[in-house]
Design a protein around this motif. Structure first.
Motif, short mmCIF file in Angstrom:
data_model
loop_
_atom_site.label_atom_id
_atom_site.label_comp_id
_atom_site.label_asym_id
_atom_site.label_seq_id
_atom_site.Cartn_x
_atom_site.Cartn_y
_atom_site.Cartn_z
N UNK A 163 47.69 -80.07 -27.30
CA UNK A 163 48.64 -81.11 -27.07
C UNK A 163 49.25 -81.07 -29.13
N UNK A 164 48.40 -81.53 -29.64
CA UNK A 164 49.10 -82.01 -31.33
C UNK A 164 49.77 -81.08 -31.78
N UNK A 165 49.85 -80.01 -31.34
CA UNK A 165 50.89 -79.17 -31.81
C UNK A 165 51.50 -79.41 -31.28
N UNK A 166 52.53 -79.46 -29.82
CA UNK A 166 53.48 -79.37 -29.16
C UNK A 166 54.25 -80.89 -29.75
N UNK A 167 53.15 -81.53 -30.11
CA UNK A 167 53.57 -83.08 -30.45
C UNK A 167 54.33 -83.19 -31.32
N UNK A 168 53.74 -82.67 -32.49
CA UNK A 168 54.07 -82.56 -33.57
C UNK A 168 55.21 -81.92 -33.73
N UNK A 169 55.55 -80.27 -32.85
CA UNK A 169 56.93 -79.79 -33.14
C UNK A 169 57.41 -80.48 -31.98
N UNK A 170 57.71 -80.82 -31.37
CA UNK A 170 58.63 -81.74 -30.49
C UNK A 170 59.57 -83.03 -31.14
N UNK A 171 58.12 -83.88 -32.28
CA UNK A 171 58.51 -85.11 -33.22
C UNK A 171 59.79 -84.39 -34.46
N UNK A 172 59.25 -83.08 -35.29
CA UNK A 172 59.74 -82.91 -35.61
C UNK A 172 61.52 -82.27 -36.10
N UNK A 173 61.99 -81.53 -33.98
CA UNK A 173 62.12 -80.91 -33.64
C UNK A 173 63.35 -82.21 -33.40
N UNK A 174 63.06 -83.20 -33.26
CA UNK A 174 63.57 -84.52 -32.70
C UNK A 174 64.27 -85.29 -33.47
N UNK A 175 63.26 -85.93 -34.59
CA UNK A 175 63.41 -86.72 -35.67
C UNK A 175 64.27 -85.87 -36.35
N UNK A 176 64.58 -84.13 -36.23
CA UNK A 176 65.50 -84.21 -37.72
C UNK A 176 66.21 -83.44 -37.68
N UNK A 177 66.15 -83.40 -36.14
CA UNK A 177 68.05 -82.01 -35.97
C UNK A 177 69.35 -83.07 -36.49
N UNK A 178 70.37 -82.58 -37.27
CA UNK A 178 71.47 -82.72 -37.86
C UNK A 178 71.05 -83.51 -39.88
N UNK A 179 69.43 -83.34 -39.59
CA UNK A 179 69.03 -83.91 -40.71
C UNK A 179 68.77 -83.36 -42.40
N UNK A 180 67.72 -82.25 -41.46
CA UNK A 180 67.80 -81.00 -42.09
C UNK A 180 68.26 -79.74 -41.57
N UNK A 181 68.47 -78.65 -41.80
CA UNK A 181 69.10 -77.16 -40.98
C UNK A 181 67.70 -76.75 -40.96
N UNK A 182 68.90 -76.22 -40.03
CA UNK A 182 67.70 -75.22 -38.57
C UNK A 182 66.92 -74.62 -39.02
N UNK A 183 66.87 -73.58 -40.65
CA UNK A 183 65.96 -72.34 -41.15
C UNK A 183 64.99 -74.02 -41.69
N UNK A 184 65.25 -75.39 -42.82
CA UNK A 184 64.27 -75.55 -42.68
C UNK A 184 63.04 -76.15 -41.84
N UNK A 185 63.68 -77.08 -40.68
CA UNK A 185 63.27 -77.49 -39.44
C UNK A 185 62.34 -76.36 -39.41
N UNK A 186 62.80 -75.15 -38.75
CA UNK A 186 62.01 -74.02 -38.26
C UNK A 186 60.88 -74.04 -39.20
#
Length: 159
Positions: free
Chosen positions: A16-39
């Protein structure tokens, strides 16, 4: 929403922690970090084997204070944080994420308060956090909690 509990994470919480953090990163940094840095950020910070191992460190490790989770009144995990005191007097917040539907309801503040208490208990007089981007969407939260910039992505506050 009323926050029901902030507690130490258990082994069963790792996925659950892993999924939650991944979702937070994807939603929070869309458009801020590029796709590769976000991944790259998701793959390093949210790796299930890493989180599972960090939760299961017997007795902790020097400087590592572990994972905390926040649950809502139903017991659902809505936030997670991790931190430690890697150097005498210096607390480090390694992760803090709140599920999108639970933001601005005190969850992040409760997690930060619990992490702060732990760090103080281990002699921290200062807390630091490193953010992934200069225009990080979490900056208003950290500013409201008394953090100030050391560098554009490294912030600190006295405890």
């Amino acid at each position: 929403m009323q926050l029901a509990d902030v507690r130490t994470a258990a082994a069963a919480d790792a996925t659950t922690i892993s999924r939650l953090l991944a979702d937070v990163i994807r939603s929070s940094y869309a458009g801020i970090l590029g796709e590769i840095p976000a991944r790259r950020l998701v793959s390093t910070q949210c790796a299930l084997p890493r989180i599972r191992a960090e939760i299961e460190i017997p007795g902790g490790a020097p400087g590592w204070l572990g994972w905390l989770v926040a649950t809502d009144t139903d017991g659902t995990i809505v936030g997670a944080a991790a931190g430690g005191v890697p150097m005498p007097g210096e607390g480090e917040l390694y992760a803090l994420g709140v599920a999108e539907g639970s933001r601005r309801r005190g969850v992040g503040t409760a997690l930060l308060a619990a992490a702060t208490d732990r760090m103080r208990g281990f002699g921290a007089r200062e807390m630091r956090v490193t953010l992934p981007a200069e225009e990080d969407p979490a900056l208003p939260f950290y500013e409201s909690q008394g953090f100030g910039p050391l560098t554009p992505t490294r912030w600190s506050r006295a405890l």
